[in-house]
Design a protein around this motif. Structure first.
Motif, PDB file in Angstrom:
ATOM      1  N   ALA A 115       0.718  -0.891   0.150  1.00 50.18           N
ATOM      2  CA  ALA A 115      -0.150  -0.119  -0.346  1.00 50.18           C
ATOM      3  C   ALA A 115       0.887   1.201  -0.280  1.00 50.18           C
ATOM      4  O   ALA A 115       0.405   2.423  -0.757  1.00 50.18           O
ATOM      5  N   ALA A 116       2.076   1.772   0.648  1.00 53.45           N
ATOM      6  CA  ALA A 116       2.587   2.356   0.742  1.00 53.45           C
ATOM      7  C   ALA A 116       3.294   2.772  -0.256  1.00 53.45           C
ATOM      8  O   ALA A 116       3.414   4.074  -0.275  1.00 53.45           O
ATOM      9  N   ARG A 117       4.067   1.777  -1.061  1.00 48.75           N
ATOM     10  CA  ARG A 117       4.401   1.154  -2.310  1.00 48.75           C
ATOM     11  C   ARG A 117       3.294   2.430  -3.307  1.00 48.75           C
ATOM     12  O   ARG A 117       3.897   2.803  -4.458  1.00 48.75           O
ATOM     13  N   ALA A 118       2.394   1.762  -3.266  1.00 43.64           N
ATOM     14  CA  ALA A 118       1.107   2.235  -4.840  1.00 43.64           C
ATOM     15  C   ALA A 118       0.762   3.269  -4.370  1.00 43.64           C
ATOM     16  O   ALA A 118      -0.517   4.091  -5.333  1.00 43.64           O
ATOM     17  N   ALA A 119       1.008   4.089  -3.122  1.00 42.37           N
ATOM     18  CA  ALA A 119      -0.374   5.021  -2.689  1.00 42.37           C
ATOM     19  C   ALA A 119       0.269   5.994  -3.296  1.00 42.37           C
ATOM     20  O   ALA A 119       1.084   6.479  -3.748  1.00 42.37           O
ATOM     21  N   GLY A 120      -1.254   7.010  -4.111  1.00 45.05           N
ATOM     22  CA  GLY A 120      -0.903   7.746  -5.199  1.00 45.05           C
ATOM     23  C   GLY A 120      -0.438   7.157  -6.957  1.00 45.05           C
ATOM     24  O   GLY A 120      -0.630   8.575  -7.349  1.00 45.05           O
ATOM     25  N   SER A 121      -0.781   6.242  -7.062  1.00 46.56           N
ATOM     26  CA  SER A 121      -0.845   5.765  -8.107  1.00 46.56           C
ATOM     27  C   SER A 121      -2.177   5.437  -8.332  1.00 46.56           C
ATOM     28  O   SER A 121      -2.200   4.632  -9.175  1.00 46.56           O
ATOM     29  N   GLY A 122      -3.069   5.216  -8.052  1.00 46.95           N
ATOM     30  CA  GLY A 122      -4.723   4.860  -7.836  1.00 46.95           C
ATOM     31  C   GLY A 122      -4.315   3.330  -7.378  1.00 46.95           C
ATOM     32  O   GLY A 122      -5.827   3.340  -8.390  1.00 46.95           O
ATOM     33  N   VAL A 123      -3.115   2.869  -6.792  1.00 40.35           N
ATOM     34  CA  VAL A 123      -3.451   1.847  -6.664  1.00 40.35           C
ATOM     35  C   VAL A 123      -3.722   1.052  -5.187  1.00 40.35           C
ATOM     36  O   VAL A 123      -3.180   2.268  -4.154  1.00 40.35           O
ATOM     37  N   THR A 124      -5.109   0.432  -4.543  1.00 35.87           N
ATOM     38  CA  THR A 124      -5.191   0.451  -2.648  1.00 35.87           C
ATOM     39  C   THR A 124      -4.985  -1.077  -2.785  1.00 35.87           C
ATOM     40  O   THR A 124      -5.263  -2.045  -3.733  1.00 35.87           O
ATOM     41  N   VAL A 125      -4.371  -1.026  -1.565  1.00 37.70           N
ATOM     42  CA  VAL A 125      -3.961  -2.712  -1.398  1.00 37.70           C
ATOM     43  C   VAL A 125      -4.478  -2.640   0.323  1.00 37.70           C
ATOM     44  O   VAL A 125      -4.159  -2.316   1.020  1.00 37.70           O
ATOM     45  N   ASN A 126      -5.596  -3.651   0.096  1.00 43.77           N
ATOM     46  CA  ASN A 126      -5.793  -4.025   1.824  1.00 43.77           C
ATOM     47  C   ASN A 126      -5.941  -5.369   1.928  1.00 43.77           C
ATOM     48  O   ASN A 126      -5.663  -6.394   1.062  1.00 43.77           O
ATOM     49  N   ALA A 127      -6.656  -6.123   3.267  1.00 41.70           N
ATOM     50  CA  ALA A 127      -6.946  -6.643   3.968  1.00 41.70           C
ATOM     51  C   ALA A 127      -8.202  -7.044   4.295  1.00 41.70           C
ATOM     52  O   ALA A 127      -8.685  -6.395   5.206  1.00 41.70           O
ATOM     53  N   LEU A 128      -9.414  -8.682   4.297  1.00 45.25           N
ATOM     54  CA  LEU A 128      -9.803  -8.640   4.803  1.00 45.25           C
ATOM     55  C   LEU A 128      -9.849  -9.679   5.374  1.00 45.25           C
ATOM     56  O   LEU A 128      -9.704 -10.381   5.231  1.00 45.25           O
ATOM     57  N   ALA A 129     -10.745  -9.266   7.208  1.00 43.24           N
ATOM     58  CA  ALA A 129      -9.917 -10.554   7.651  1.00 43.24           C
ATOM     59  C   ALA A 129     -11.234 -11.308   8.252  1.00 43.24           C
ATOM     60  O   ALA A 129     -11.895 -10.837   9.595  1.00 43.24           O
ATOM     61  N   PRO A 130     -12.095 -12.612   7.588  1.00 39.02           N
ATOM     62  CA  PRO A 130     -13.009 -12.823   8.038  1.00 39.02           C
ATOM     63  C   PRO A 130     -13.065 -13.883   9.270  1.00 39.02           C
ATOM     64  O   PRO A 130     -11.737 -14.559   9.323  1.00 39.02           O
ATOM     65  N   ALA A 131     -14.073 -13.837  10.225  1.00 43.39           N
ATOM     66  CA  ALA A 131     -13.588 -15.003  11.085  1.00 43.39           C
ATOM     67  C   ALA A 131     -15.382 -15.890  10.751  1.00 43.39           C
ATOM     68  O   ALA A 131     -16.232 -15.585  10.087  1.00 43.39           O
TER      69      ALA A 131
END
Ligand SMILES: NC(=O)c1ccc[n+]([C@@H]2O[C@H](COP(=O)([O-])OP(=O)(O)OC[C@H]3O[C@@H](n4cnc5c(N)ncnc54)[C@H](OP(=O)(O)O)[C@@H]3O)[C@@H](O)[C@H]2O)c1
Length: 248
Positions: A176-192
């Motif tokens: 996310a830090a690498r891609a921020a500012g270029s229109g690219v988001t990186v996240n995680a979803l943690a279900p249970a």
């Protein structure tokens, strides 16, 4: 019918790659992305995954199924290149394939530990590493890792699974830090504790149930995933979906 992305339908006409598309959560993600207007390449280890074949024919027109084993690292960058070549881009990556063989610490072999890391952490890393340059070049991208509450609590599957899922959080923060500012988001979803999945089959009878009083539904995971993928301001985050199991 496809249409261009718009504020109301930000994922319309985007190209998505979903691994583990044959699974309970993966197939719900595929269905949600197709309904949002995306073209979806879904991977499975079998060529005719039942849950995908059950989708309405009209939705399946924008679905391609590819056979891929996430334990085979060599093929993963090639898979991304092939999607880009066949569809012109890869805009949305959701590596949802996960291996959750239940193992206690004292019976866990090095081979099983490595297999869990290969499927649950290394495959998402290799896919993201291959997909990110094209996303950065095109100025749009969404990467959403499928973590687990086990990354926080240890969970019931075992240390091999909890450690691999926790690794995805560091990976999401770094990318996310690498891609921020270029229109690219990186996240995680943690279900249970999501019902109608292969993963839940290993749940011991004695396990505590979520405080909301029932298991989660694959469609609830897919709804939240869609919201996260649609939001250009959300990046570097891990979002828990656990029926109140771990209060913040
Ligand atoms: N269910 C839950 O309560 C829960 C909770 C937290 C996190 N998760 C995560 O959610 C994701 C989806 O799992 P699910 O709950 O939908 O379970 P699922 O129904 O068992 O689906 C697992 C998927 O992963 C695929 N897979 C497993 N090993 C693979 C390999 N070596 N190569 C390629 N694909 C492989 C399976 O493909 P095949 O059909 O070929 O076996 C299947 O599509 C996983 O990452 C899991 O860790 C689930």
């Amino acid at each position: 019918m496809t249409s261009a992305p718009s504020p109301d339908r930000p994922l319309a006409a985007r190209v998505a790659l979903v691994t583990g598309a044959s699974g309970g959560i993966g197939s719900a993600l595929v269905s949600a992305l197709l309904r949002a207007g995306a073209t979806v390449v879904g991977t499975s280890r079998s060529p005719h995954p039942e849950r995908l074949e059950a989708l309405p024919a009209q939705l399946r027109e924008r679905l391609r199924v590819r056979v891929a084993d996430m334990a085979e690292a060599d093929g993963l960058a090639r898979l991304v290149r092939e999607v880009e070549r066949e569809h012109g881009a890869l805009d949305v990556l959701v590596p949802a394939a996960g291996a959750g063989d239940v193992r206690a610490l004292d019976e866990l072999t090095l081979e099983q530990w490595r297999h869990s890391l290969d499927v649950n952490l290394t495959a998402p890393f290799l896919l993201a590493q291959a997909a990110l340059p094209g996303m950065l070049r095109r100025g749009f991208g969404r990467i959403l890792f499928l973590s687990s509450v086990a990354a926080y609590t240890g969970g019931f599957v075992g240390p091999h699974y909890a450690a691999a899922k926790a690794g995805l959080h560091g990976l999401a923060h770094s990318l996310a830090a690498r891609a921020a500012g270029s229109g690219v988001t990186v996240n995680a979803l943690a279900p249970a504790l999501i019902a109608d999945t292969g993963m839940i089959a290993g749940l011991p009878e004695s396990s505590p149930r979520p405080p909301v009083g029932r298991l989660g539904r694959p469609a609830e995971v897919a709804d939240l995933a869609l919201a996260m993928l649609s939001n250009a301001y959300l990046t570097g985050q891990v979002v828990l979906l656990d029926g109140g199991m771990r209060l913040s």
